[in-house]
Scaffold this motif. Sequence first.
Motif, PDB file in Angstrom:
ATOM      1  N   VAL A   1       0.874  -1.177   0.000  1.00 19.47           N
ATOM      2  CA  VAL A   1       0.000   0.000   0.000  1.00 19.47           C
ATOM      3  C   VAL A   1       0.908   1.223   0.000  1.00 19.47           C
ATOM      4  O   VAL A   1       1.702   1.412   0.917  1.00 19.47           O
ATOM      5  N   LEU A   2       0.797   2.048  -1.041  1.00 16.87           N
ATOM      6  CA  LEU A   2       1.599   3.261  -1.157  1.00 16.87           C
ATOM      7  C   LEU A   2       0.717   4.474  -0.970  1.00 16.87           C
ATOM      8  O   LEU A   2      -0.327   4.599  -1.613  1.00 16.87           O
ATOM      9  N   VAL A   3       1.134   5.376  -0.090  1.00 15.41           N
ATOM     10  CA  VAL A   3       0.449   6.647   0.146  1.00 15.41           C
ATOM     11  C   VAL A   3       1.420   7.730  -0.325  1.00 15.41           C
ATOM     12  O   VAL A   3       2.526   7.824   0.197  1.00 15.41           O
ATOM     13  N   ALA A   4       1.010   8.535  -1.313  1.00 18.11           N
ATOM     14  CA  ALA A   4       1.962   9.470  -1.910  1.00 18.11           C
ATOM     15  C   ALA A   4       1.301  10.769  -2.355  1.00 18.11           C
ATOM     16  O   ALA A   4       0.131  10.788  -2.731  1.00 18.11           O
ATOM     17  N   VAL A   5       2.100  11.828  -2.326  1.00 14.65           N
ATOM     18  CA  VAL A   5       1.672  13.121  -2.864  1.00 14.65           C
ATOM     19  C   VAL A   5       1.915  13.097  -4.370  1.00 14.65           C
ATOM     20  O   VAL A   5       2.980  12.691  -4.832  1.00 14.65           O
ATOM     21  N   ASP A   6       0.910  13.514  -5.123  1.00 13.08           N
ATOM     22  CA  ASP A   6       1.008  13.607  -6.577  1.00 13.08           C
ATOM     23  C   ASP A   6       0.593  15.017  -6.977  1.00 13.08           C
ATOM     24  O   ASP A   6      -0.597  15.323  -7.030  1.00 13.08           O
ATOM     25  N   PRO A   7       1.565  15.897  -7.241  1.00  9.96           N
ATOM     26  CA  PRO A   7       1.229  17.292  -7.547  1.00  9.96           C
ATOM     27  C   PRO A   7       0.455  17.479  -8.851  1.00  9.96           C
ATOM     28  O   PRO A   7      -0.084  18.549  -9.100  1.00  9.96           O
ATOM     29  N   SER A   8       0.337  16.434  -9.677  1.00  6.68           N
ATOM     30  CA  SER A   8      -0.422  16.575 -10.918  1.00  6.68           C
ATOM     31  C   SER A   8      -1.929  16.544 -10.671  1.00  6.68           C
ATOM     32  O   SER A   8      -2.707  16.921 -11.546  1.00  6.68           O
ATOM     33  N   LEU A   9      -2.346  16.116  -9.478  1.00  7.31           N
ATOM     34  CA  LEU A   9      -3.775  16.101  -9.161  1.00  7.31           C
ATOM     35  C   LEU A   9      -4.217  17.487  -8.701  1.00  7.31           C
ATOM     36  O   LEU A   9      -3.433  18.261  -8.164  1.00  7.31           O
ATOM     37  N   GLU A  10      -5.491  17.774  -8.918  1.00  2.08           N
ATOM     38  CA  GLU A  10      -6.060  19.069  -8.536  1.00  2.08           C
ATOM     39  C   GLU A  10      -5.956  19.286  -7.023  1.00  2.08           C
ATOM     40  O   GLU A  10      -5.872  18.330  -6.254  1.00  2.08           O
ATOM     41  N   GLU A  11      -6.032  20.541  -6.604  1.00  2.00           N
ATOM     42  CA  GLU A  11      -5.994  20.865  -5.181  1.00  2.00           C
ATOM     43  C   GLU A  11      -7.109  20.128  -4.450  1.00  2.00           C
ATOM     44  O   GLU A  11      -8.268  20.158  -4.868  1.00  2.00           O
ATOM     45  N   ASP A  12      -6.756  19.448  -3.367  1.00  2.00           N
ATOM     46  CA  ASP A  12      -7.651  18.643  -2.529  1.00  2.00           C
ATOM     47  C   ASP A  12      -8.170  17.386  -3.223  1.00  2.00           C
ATOM     48  O   ASP A  12      -8.989  16.670  -2.666  1.00  2.00           O
ATOM     49  N   GLY A  13      -7.695  17.087  -4.418  1.00  2.00           N
ATOM     50  CA  GLY A  13      -8.131  15.896  -5.131  1.00  2.00           C
ATOM     51  C   GLY A  13      -7.318  14.672  -4.735  1.00  2.00           C
ATOM     52  O   GLY A  13      -6.237  14.775  -4.169  1.00  2.00           O
ATOM     53  N   TYR A  14      -7.868  13.493  -5.056  1.00  2.00           N
ATOM     54  CA  TYR A  14      -7.164  12.247  -4.778  1.00  2.00           C
ATOM     55  C   TYR A  14      -7.603  11.175  -5.758  1.00  2.00           C
ATOM     56  O   TYR A  14      -8.628  11.284  -6.425  1.00  2.00           O
TER      57      TYR A  14
END
Length: 116
Positions: free
Chosen positions: A43-56
Motif C-alpha cells: 500500500v503506497l500513500v503518496a503526494v502527486d502534484p499533478s492532481l487538482e488541489e484537494d483531489g485524490y
Amino acid sequence: MKKILTCVNVTSSNEPTALHAAEELTKYLQKKGVDIREDGFAVLVAVDPSLEEDGYKIEATESGLTIKGDNTGVLYGVYAFLEKYAGIRFFTPTLEVCPAGDIEIGEGVLMEYTPA
C-alpha cells in the motif's frame, strides 16, 4: 477479482502530509485487525502534484494499492478509503466508529475525486 486485506505493508513518499496520512491509515487498519508487515500487500500513500488541489485517486492492482493526492488530498483519500472500504465513520474529533469486519477491494480505480 476481489481481495480481502488481512496483511499489508504501508509505505509513503517523504512529504509530511503523506507521512501523516500513512500513519493514519496504519493506525486504523490495525484497529480493524489488519496485520502490518513488510511482506504484506503493498500500500503506497503518496503526494502527486499533478492532481487538482484537494483531489485524490485510489487505485488497486493485483500487486498493490495506491492512494495519491495533492498535498492535502492524499489525507482526504486515506479517510475516504477508510470510510468506504473499512466502514469507519468519523463524526467528530472525539467520536469515531470502527466496526468489525473485512476490508474487501477490487481492482482498477476504486475512487477518484476532483473538487469543483
